[in-house]
Write an enzyme that holds these catalytic residues in place. Sequence first.
Site, mmCIF file in Angstrom:
data_model
loop_
_atom_site.group_PDB
_atom_site.id
_atom_site.type_symbol
_atom_site.label_atom_id
_atom_site.label_comp_id
_atom_site.label_asym_id
_atom_site.label_seq_id
_atom_site.Cartn_x
_atom_site.Cartn_y
_atom_site.Cartn_z
ATOM 1 N N VAL A 1 0.893 -1.456 -0.127
ATOM 2 C CA VAL A 1 -0.089 0.654 0.451
ATOM 3 C C VAL A 1 1.205 0.873 -0.197
ATOM 4 C CG1 VAL A 1 -1.828 1.238 1.538
ATOM 5 C CG2 VAL A 1 -1.708 -0.851 1.182
ATOM 6 N N CYS A 2 0.284 2.008 -0.903
ATOM 7 C CA CYS A 2 1.331 3.624 -0.789
ATOM 8 C C CYS A 2 0.270 4.658 -0.519
ATOM 9 C CB CYS A 2 2.347 3.662 -1.057
ATOM 10 S SG CYS A 2 1.788 4.023 -3.322
ATOM 11 N N ALA A 3 0.550 5.690 -0.630
ATOM 12 C CA ALA A 3 -0.582 6.573 -0.972
ATOM 13 C C ALA A 3 -0.950 6.755 -2.437
ATOM 14 C CB ALA A 3 0.564 7.954 -0.874
ATOM 15 N N GLU B 1 -0.746 5.082 -5.548
ATOM 16 C CA GLU B 1 -0.617 3.788 -6.174
ATOM 17 C C GLU B 1 1.154 3.372 -6.969
ATOM 18 O OE1 GLU B 1 -3.696 2.411 -9.219
ATOM 19 O OE2 GLU B 1 -1.842 2.144 -10.770
ATOM 20 N N MET C 1 -4.127 4.699 -0.939
ATOM 21 C CA MET C 1 -4.749 5.494 -0.305
ATOM 22 C C MET C 1 -5.662 6.262 0.439
ATOM 23 S SD MET C 1 -3.829 3.691 2.685
ATOM 24 C CE MET C 1 -5.136 4.152 4.266
#
Lengths: 186, 375
Positions: free
Chosen positions: B72-74, B76, B100
């Site tokens: 998971v990141c901010a 993609e 996110m």
Amino acid sequence: MIKADVRLDAKGLSCPMPIVKTKKAMNNLVDGQILEVQATDKGSKADLPAWSESVGHQYIGVAEENGVLFHYLRKCSDDTVVEKIHEQIISIEEMEKGIGNGALILDVREEAEYAFGHIDGAKSIPMGELASRMEELNKDQDIYVICRTGKRSDLAAQKLAKAGFTKVYNVLPGMTDWQGDLTKSI
Amino acid sequence: MAVNKWSAGYVARKVIENQELFILDVRNRDAFEDWKIDGHKFEYLNIPYFELLDGVEEILPKIPSDQDILVVCAKEGSSLMVAEMLSEAGRDAAYLEGGMKSWSMHLEPIKIGDLTDGGEVYQFVRLGKGCLSYMVISGEEAAVIDAVRFTDVFLNFAKEKNVTIKHVLDTHLHADHISGGRQIAAATGAKYYLSPKDAEEAVYDYEPLDDGLIVQVGSLKLEVGALYSPGHTIGSTSFVVDNKYLLTGDILFIDSIGRPDLAGLAEDWVDDLRETLYQRYRELAEDLIVLPAHFMIIDELNEDGTVAKCLGDLFAENHGLNIEDETEFRSVVTENLPPQPNAYQQIRQVNMGKLTPDQDEQTEMEIGPNRCAVR
């Protein structure tokens, strides 16, 4: 515009590319050089400082103009502690006392570092320009040479001493311990 | 090994169905500390992506080989990069589509229960932000309450259910998220209701939501009754739906109560909050099912993913409803409050119609957890 040795255009790129490109660009810099990273990804505001800290580079600051973020970083890979050679040294507290008595604070950090925060009234001559700009200084005035950690200011003080300046003091440890107000020129 | 792309909806089902998942969150440490994907049985490892640029070998021992892995990141990009690196190192991994950002935007409609004459109540759970919106359906009509800004979800859901949205209501002027109420009203021709006390600075027209107002939904006239219940804001209003459900807005949550300080008037509103929780609500039937506008922690979710609990149970169990001493109550709700939600002042301006940010700016304002409660 703030002076930088290398400019990197990362505009329009999204995470992780600004950092990936910054990392590559940094590899080609010489220690102490300034990299300007232009980015539009807002995530870079948090990620570039955090990345810099994790790898030991100095993150200087960011300025925003027309939706573009201009980040400034200084390459630091050589962390070896060098013995200070210039003998006349003073502390931050002593320096503060001296300011009222007509002394000059000479800030020898890079222009970008100075721009993002310096002591009010300090004169900026980056270390690399000192040899050619020495005539701007007065041999009769007390000169307090300051940088970030005392390393560049030691070299600058030695250089001034060789050129015949006698009232030159290296401020230790440097801006890292300055608790007072910072003036910005950006 | 394979790299899979998972949507926020797919991850939402894992939360609701209490599945196991190992999340490798590659955002900054601060961002992770502040806000992450919560699941009952989720495990986490937070390593910023920029510490993995040279490879993932060092973290491989920390990543289980017998569990699903989601990176998971901010937004993609970084999670895709890390998932590909894991794949090259011989591990199956998925990444979160849209990061996110899309997690923050995902809404999961869940049926709460049936109403008189075939009516229904649906709760729209925004897992990433803890926001809860509602749709009350009766016959061929619907009322929407506390809609978030992803108005398509409500419009499409109404279409699917073959109902027309006639009434759009907000329990109060929200400070933690941008309301979709006015947009839904504009798109459907429905009436938009808001308390005049909260709408003093609003620059748009609205139907005044006064104490005792009854909104009738559908030809069988299912009743949504307004109950003035100030304290989180001065205009906060609860709704009693079909004498069965109590929509409390940001006044009362499952495991906490509303905070009175988001409009800068904590001291003034403490007494209102006290009166609402300790007098007005006490006069209501204890078997009403409380449906709040938020949840704060994943433990507030029921087995089926809904956030709902009997008012009588809350009187017994919710700490905020059991502080006998008024001075102690005052100190609990005005001192040591959690940080205020991201950009809450700007969000209030948007909800008053004074600011009209674009989609990206709205996303930016809403980033992070909601913090409307005092526990």
